[in-house]
Enzyme design. Structure first.
Site, mmCIF file in Angstrom:
data_model
loop_
_atom_site.group_PDB
_atom_site.id
_atom_site.type_symbol
_atom_site.label_atom_id
_atom_site.label_comp_id
_atom_site.label_asym_id
_atom_site.label_seq_id
_atom_site.Cartn_x
_atom_site.Cartn_y
_atom_site.Cartn_z
ATOM 1 N N GLU A 44 -46.929 27.665 3.102
ATOM 2 C CA GLU A 44 -46.455 28.511 2.014
ATOM 3 C C GLU A 44 -45.919 29.824 2.599
ATOM 4 O O GLU A 44 -46.414 30.317 3.604
ATOM 5 C CB GLU A 44 -47.620 28.807 1.065
ATOM 6 C CG GLU A 44 -47.299 29.734 -0.103
ATOM 7 C CD GLU A 44 -48.533 30.036 -0.952
ATOM 8 O OE1 GLU A 44 -48.367 30.631 -2.020
ATOM 9 O OE2 GLU A 44 -49.651 29.684 -0.531
ATOM 10 N N LYS A 115 -43.629 27.815 -7.713
ATOM 11 C CA LYS A 115 -45.069 27.705 -7.923
ATOM 12 C C LYS A 115 -45.424 27.859 -9.395
ATOM 13 O O LYS A 115 -45.051 28.837 -10.049
ATOM 14 C CB LYS A 115 -45.782 28.763 -7.091
ATOM 15 C CG LYS A 115 -47.293 28.566 -6.968
ATOM 16 C CD LYS A 115 -47.870 29.530 -5.932
ATOM 17 C CE LYS A 115 -49.347 29.285 -5.678
ATOM 18 N NZ LYS A 115 -49.873 30.186 -4.624
ATOM 19 N N CYS A 148 -50.192 25.519 -2.666
ATOM 20 C CA CYS A 148 -51.497 26.154 -2.542
ATOM 21 C C CYS A 148 -52.376 26.019 -3.800
ATOM 22 O O CYS A 148 -52.982 24.988 -4.026
ATOM 23 C CB CYS A 148 -51.310 27.610 -2.149
ATOM 24 S SG CYS A 148 -52.785 28.392 -1.431
ATOM 25 N N VAL A 175 -57.256 30.517 1.601
ATOM 26 C CA VAL A 175 -58.135 31.629 1.963
ATOM 27 C C VAL A 175 -59.584 31.184 1.789
ATOM 28 O O VAL A 175 -59.864 30.173 1.147
ATOM 29 C CB VAL A 175 -57.847 32.865 1.083
ATOM 30 C CG1 VAL A 175 -56.397 33.302 1.236
ATOM 31 C CG2 VAL A 175 -58.165 32.594 -0.384
#
Length: 281
Positions: A44, A115, A148, A175
């Site tokens: 990404e 997205k 993501c 993350v």
């Protein structure tokens, strides 16, 4: 023979350094091509980095696609090497700004996905898309694209599968998830594996490494087969890495769609399911 090598390049793009990021992506695309890959998935935000202070900063590094330097570079590489590329871009479309991922093939730009599910500060930086969840037809198979946080929504996988996708390519900047135990795979990998299994399709979740403006990224890229098990990865949390897996998007369709034990798409009970909006707290 419809089998081919699918590659995922896990590395760390540099925020605000579009030219350097083009060079980085070229390195990994050429590495993948040398290993025989016909399709390469990049992380990404591979074009310009991710942790922007605000919309104005993101706009400084955004480019139209097609039409910008990243488009020209990836199109030239795809044509030269005879392969397909999926990679994340900071996209400018008129007055609108998107966190996007593009599909580029030997004949140029083949599709853009913007997205759908904006995470955290993305909601104040990027515009929301209304284009839906497209599936792109290629000689390799039917390819859907997500980004993501989209993996946190089972509808992403299911919508792609119902539209005929053989593969969900998922550029990501994963993350750390609070409370993640060391004894189980990271949440993103579990979601990709489950999405692949319950929708009988391949999933390539390709994340990045490094730390950007204090935000840590966890790597852990993964290519899962339609049974849900990893074909390549999970990659480590720190090192840049090229994942390679032999896949057969087209040739595997009979086995995927006609499993004698269960067919998660055909066996759905749509007469029982509920749908509708839930207010965000």
């Amino acid at each position: 023979m419809t089998a081919f090598v699918l590659a995922g390049a896990q590395y760390a793009p540099r925020i605000g350094e579009v030219a350097a990021n083009i060079d980085l992506s070229e390195h990994w695309i050429r590495e993948a091509a040398a290993a025989g890959a016909r399709l390469v998935v990049l992380p990404e935000a591979a074009s310009a980095g991710y942790v922007f202070d605000d919309r104005a900063e993101a706009e400084r590094y955004a480019e139209p696609f097609p039409g910008g330097s990243v488009h020209r570079a990836w199109s030239a590489l795809a044509a030269e090497l005879g392969l397909w590329i999926v990679g994340g871009v900071t996209e400018r479309a008129g007055e609108r700004l998107y966190n996007s991922a593009v599909l580029v093939g030997p004949h140029g730009h083949a599709g853009t996905y913007r997205k759908a599910h904006l995470w955290n500060d993305e909601q104040r930086i990027y515009d929301r898309q209304d284009d839906g969840l497209p599936v792109f037809s290629t000689p390799l198979g039917e390819i859907a694209v997500g980004i993501c946080y989209d993996a946190w929504f089972p509808e992403t996988f299911r919508s792609a599968a119902l539209a005929g996708a053989d593969l969900l390519a998922l550029p990501a900047n994963w993350v750390p998830v609070p409370g993640q135990p060391d004894t189980v795979p990271v949440m993103a990998d579990m979601l990709c594996m489950t999405g692949a299994h319950s929708n009988q399709m391949y999933v390539a979740g390709i994340s990045r490494t490094g730390t950007e403006r204090g935000q840590e990224f966890i790597g852990r890229s993964l290519i899962a087969g339609p049974e849900g098990w990893p074909l390549a990865g999970p990659a480590g949390p720190v090192a840049d890495e090229l994942l390679l897996a032999e896949v057969d998007l087209i040739g595997s369709r009979p086995a995927r769609h006609h499993n004698p034990f269960n067919q998660p798409l055909a066996d759905r009970r749509t007469d029982l399911y509920r749908s509708g909006p839930l207010a965000r707290p």
